[in-house]
Design an enzyme around this catalytic site. Sequence first.
Site, PDB file in Angstrom:
ATOM      1  CB  CYS A   1      37.906  29.339  27.917  1.00 47.10           C
ATOM      2  SG  CYS A   1      38.144  30.946  27.128  1.00 47.10           S
TER       3      CYS A   1
ATOM      4  CG  ASN B   1      51.554  39.550  35.769  1.00 50.42           C
ATOM      5  OD1 ASN B   1      52.150  40.520  36.226  1.00 50.42           O
ATOM      6  ND2 ASN B   1      51.261  38.489  36.514  1.00 50.42           N
TER       7      ASN B   1
ATOM      8  CG  HIS C   1      44.549  36.661  34.501  1.00 44.16           C
ATOM      9  ND1 HIS C   1      45.088  36.178  33.320  1.00 44.16           N
ATOM     10  CD2 HIS C   1      45.555  36.668  35.406  1.00 44.16           C
ATOM     11  CE1 HIS C   1      46.363  35.892  33.513  1.00 44.16           C
ATOM     12  NE2 HIS C   1      46.681  36.191  34.767  1.00 44.16           N
TER      13      HIS C   1
ATOM     14  CB  CYS D   1      41.713  29.359  27.012  1.00 38.47           C
ATOM     15  SG  CYS D   1      41.806  30.516  28.368  1.00 38.47           S
TER      16      CYS D   1
END
Length: 112
Positions: free
Chosen positions: A9, A88, A101, A6
């Site tokens: 990450c 989103n 996020h 990710c």
Amino acid sequence: MLDENCVFCKIIRGEIPSAKVYEDDVMYVFKDIEPKAKVHLLAVPKDHYKLLSEADGQRLKTLAYMLEKIPAVAKANGCDNGYRLIVNQGDDAGQTVFHLHIHILGGEALPL
Ligand code: AMP
Ligand code: ZN
């Protein structure tokens, strides 16, 4: 928990550079690489999960903590006259990074 593949990450681990504006034990805040407003920050929990709809238990507590912290972080970064928070959720919303996020947009009057 972090996810090997990710991008956020990797940013949290320092493997990809980022313009960090705030960090503590549970959250990391940095500048969006393609800002959609004069100020465009991304606030991410250090715990990796994909979607807002997956937030429960400790994740919701962390989200509440983030919502408590965000006003001071926003103000310290040029959003003293207001800002917009966006999450989103999924493909139709245009989510491209599947690590939860919160977008923080401001620094100017935003179009509705
Ligand atoms: P979303 O469409 O809600 O998934 O938003 C993902 C956001 O992450 C977009 O606004 C991207 O510009 C931003 N982004 C992607 N990669 C990076 C990166 N390496 N550093 C900073 N922001 C990024
Ligand atoms: Zn992640």
